[in-house]
Scaffold this motif. Structure first.
Motif, PDB file in Angstrom:
ATOM      1  N   LYS A 145       0.862  -1.193   0.000  1.00  0.00           N
ATOM      2  CA  LYS A 145       0.000   0.000   0.000  1.00  0.00           C
ATOM      3  C   LYS A 145       0.894   1.237   0.000  1.00  0.00           C
ATOM      4  O   LYS A 145       1.911   1.275   0.705  1.00  0.00           O
ATOM      5  CB  LYS A 145      -0.870  -0.032   1.263  1.00  0.00           C
ATOM      6  CG  LYS A 145      -1.924   1.025   1.292  1.00  0.00           C
ATOM      7  CD  LYS A 145      -3.126   0.599   0.491  1.00  0.00           C
ATOM      8  CE  LYS A 145      -3.917   1.777   0.001  1.00  0.00           C
ATOM      9  NZ  LYS A 145      -5.005   1.377  -0.892  1.00  0.00           N
TER      10      LYS A 145
ATOM     11  N   VAL B  89       0.760   5.549   0.367  1.00  0.00           N
ATOM     12  CA  VAL B  89      -0.086   6.668   0.801  1.00  0.00           C
ATOM     13  C   VAL B  89       0.720   7.963   0.658  1.00  0.00           C
ATOM     14  O   VAL B  89       1.922   7.972   0.949  1.00  0.00           O
ATOM     15  CB  VAL B  89      -0.503   6.520   2.288  1.00  0.00           C
ATOM     16  CG1 VAL B  89      -1.501   7.607   2.686  1.00  0.00           C
ATOM     17  CG2 VAL B  89      -1.074   5.143   2.586  1.00  0.00           C
TER      18      VAL B  89
ATOM     19  N   LYS C 107      -5.328  14.389  -5.247  1.00  0.00           N
ATOM     20  CA  LYS C 107      -6.272  13.335  -5.646  1.00  0.00           C
ATOM     21  C   LYS C 107      -6.382  13.287  -7.179  1.00  0.00           C
ATOM     22  O   LYS C 107      -6.378  12.212  -7.781  1.00  0.00           O
ATOM     23  CB  LYS C 107      -7.642  13.641  -5.014  1.00  0.00           C
ATOM     24  CG  LYS C 107      -8.697  12.593  -5.223  1.00  0.00           C
ATOM     25  CD  LYS C 107      -8.541  11.470  -4.231  1.00  0.00           C
ATOM     26  CE  LYS C 107      -9.483  10.314  -4.515  1.00  0.00           C
ATOM     27  NZ  LYS C 107      -9.035   9.077  -3.893  1.00  0.00           N
TER      28      LYS C 107
ATOM     29  N   ALA D 252      -3.124   5.796  -1.997  1.00  0.00           N
ATOM     30  CA  ALA D 252      -4.214   6.454  -1.271  1.00  0.00           C
ATOM     31  C   ALA D 252      -3.786   7.835  -0.812  1.00  0.00           C
ATOM     32  O   ALA D 252      -2.594   8.145  -0.706  1.00  0.00           O
ATOM     33  CB  ALA D 252      -4.606   5.596  -0.068  1.00  0.00           C
TER      34      ALA D 252
ATOM     35  N   GLU E 278      -8.186   8.965   2.888  1.00  0.00           N
ATOM     36  CA  GLU E 278      -8.396   7.668   3.569  1.00  0.00           C
ATOM     37  C   GLU E 278      -7.587   7.556   4.854  1.00  0.00           C
ATOM     38  O   GLU E 278      -7.969   6.839   5.766  1.00  0.00           O
ATOM     39  CB  GLU E 278      -7.934   6.537   2.650  1.00  0.00           C
ATOM     40  CG  GLU E 278      -8.950   6.038   1.664  1.00  0.00           C
ATOM     41  CD  GLU E 278      -8.363   4.905   0.839  1.00  0.00           C
ATOM     42  OE1 GLU E 278      -8.056   3.835   1.382  1.00  0.00           O
ATOM     43  OE2 GLU E 278      -8.190   5.127  -0.374  1.00  0.00           O
TER      44      GLU E 278
END
Ligand code: PEP
Length: 259
Positions: free
Chosen positions: A38, A40, A52, A62, A91
């Motif tokens: 993941k 971020v 974004k 994210a 998130e």
């Protein structure tokens, strides 16, 4: 109980205008879209929308923020609510960073209040803990970590813990170029995991993601991430350099593939 996740998070701190944030987020997406871990990016509030956009709906990368208030709305000038962050596609949220504890009066109690509010709203908190150089020299590292972790987790139930990440960030290693050795970092991360085992259960401790943060960079990431209790990184300076950040993300992907 969920499986432990490897998470590499960039903390951009107070850097980048919205336009620059979009460009940097695009650069991160180009390099990290195929990551096996993941990823971020935790950006300043005003950059959330543009970052974004730069991520272009990436499912791997994210968006995160760097703080959240515990109240849903109201007379809290300069603060931001969980709902506001969620509405921008956020998130994750960094809570209790040492710079906030040091310069902005963040306390163990306010860290707990922010953590509870984030969890309740559906944001994933990245809760930062760590000792100062003086505390380490005085042999207080474990007691400081225990105090900060227990306080942060007050009233957090085991199910909610699934959505929470701890970042072990020795204050003396943040932005200083001094990195904890992999053994020093592992020792504290393992201590933190054992603490969670005592407070909750073996399964909760096993599933918990514990990041290391403090001058993690393209050169030392693989070595730090080779340790069994270091499940990712919170990266300050190096997260502003997309090529370096991508090297760290690759090290995270390799670790994820080994799990
Ligand atoms: C941080 O900001 O959380 C951090 C670890 O910074 P740096 O990587 O620059 O030490």
């Amino acid at each position: 109980m969920k499986k432990r996740e490897i998470v590499i998070a960039g903390n951009w701190k107070m850097n980048k205008t919205p336009f620059e944030a979009r460009v940097l987020a695009e650069a991160v997406r180009e390099r990290c879209e195929n990551a096996a871990c993941k990823v971020v990016i935790c950006v300043p509030f005003v950059d959330l929308f543009q970052a974004k956009e730069g991520l272009l709906g990436s499912s791997k990368i994210a968006l995160g923020a760097q703080n959240v208030h515990w109240a849903p709305s109201g007379a809290f000038t300069g603060e931001i609510s969980a709902e506001m962050l969620l509405s921008c596609g956020t998130e994750y949220v960094v809570i209790g960073h040492s710079e906030r504890r040091q310069y902005f009066g963040e306390t163990d109690e306010s860290v707990n209040r922010r953590t509870l509010a984030a969890l309740q709203a559906g944001l994933k908190p990245i809760v930062c803990v760590g000792e100062t150089e003086r505390e380490r020299e005085e042999g207080l590292t474990e007691s400081v970590i225990a105090r900060q972790v227990k306080a942060a987790l007050t009233d957090v139930d085991e199910a909610a813990l699934e959505n929470l990440i701890f970042a072990y960030e020795p204050v003396w290693a943040i932005g200083t170029g001094k990195t904890a050795t992999s053994e020093q970092a592992e020792e504290v991360c393992r201590y933190l995991r054992d603490l969670v085992k005592e407070l909750y259960s073996d399964a909760a401790a096993d599933a918990l993601t514990i990041q290391y943060g403090g001058s993690m960079n393209a050169k030392n990431a693989a070595e730090l991430l080779s340790m069994p209790d270091i499940d990712g990184g919170l990266i300050g300076g190096a997260s502003l350099k997309p090529d370096d950040f991508a090297v760290i993300v690759n090290a995270g992907s390799e670790k994820a593939a080994r799990l």
